[in-house]
Design an enzyme around this catalytic site. Structure first.
Site, PDB file in Angstrom:
ATOM      1  N   CYS A  96       0.832  -1.211   0.000  1.00 15.62           N
ATOM      2  CA  CYS A  96       0.000   0.000   0.000  1.00 15.62           C
ATOM      3  C   CYS A  96       0.868   1.264   0.000  1.00 15.62           C
ATOM      4  O   CYS A  96       1.564   1.536   0.978  1.00 15.62           O
ATOM      5  CB  CYS A  96      -0.909  -0.063   1.232  1.00 15.62           C
ATOM      6  SG  CYS A  96      -1.716   1.478   1.671  1.00 15.62           S
TER       7      CYS A  96
ATOM      8  N   CYS B 218       0.224   3.741   2.771  1.00 17.66           N
ATOM      9  CA  CYS B 218       0.694   3.159   4.041  1.00 17.66           C
ATOM     10  C   CYS B 218       2.196   3.398   4.209  1.00 17.66           C
ATOM     11  O   CYS B 218       2.678   3.654   5.318  1.00 17.66           O
ATOM     12  CB  CYS B 218       0.434   1.655   4.088  1.00 17.66           C
ATOM     13  SG  CYS B 218      -1.306   1.199   3.999  1.00 17.66           S
TER      14      CYS B 218
END
Length: 103
Positions: free
Chosen positions: A31, A34
């Site tokens: 991600c 992230c």
């Protein structure tokens, strides 16, 4: 205080039974947002030491916990106090935004 890796095995000890509020960063390796959130979470752990415990939970490794807390998008930050969810924020958050979440 260092960021704690949260797993199903240590969730009760690190989150449910924590004397401090706990901010858990639900994330995954693949991600992009992230990966941007990670360094901010590390910085928050240093800036808020003594006021807040910060943990990271990999949703690919701990899917059961992600499902339990209805994490549908990542990154998701969930603030726990006394083992209860008190705030849930989805998406990237700056250090100032994280500070604003802290009681």
């Amino acid at each position: 205080m260092a960021v704690v890796t949260i797993t199903v095995d240590n969730f009760e000890e690190e989150v449910t039974n924590s004397k401090l509020p706990v901010l858990v960063d639900f994330w995954a390796v693949w991600c992009g947002p992230c990966q941007m959130q990670g360094p901010v979470v590390e910085e928050a752990a240093k800036a808020l030491e003594g006021k807040l415990k910060i943990g990271k939970l990999n949703v690919d490794e701990e899917g059961e916990l992600a499902q339990k807390y209805s994490v549908m998008s990542i990154p998701t930050l969930i603030l726990f106090e006394n083992g209860e969810v008190v705030k849930k924020e989805v998406g990237f958050h700056s250090l100032d935004e994280i500070r604003a979440m802290v009681p």
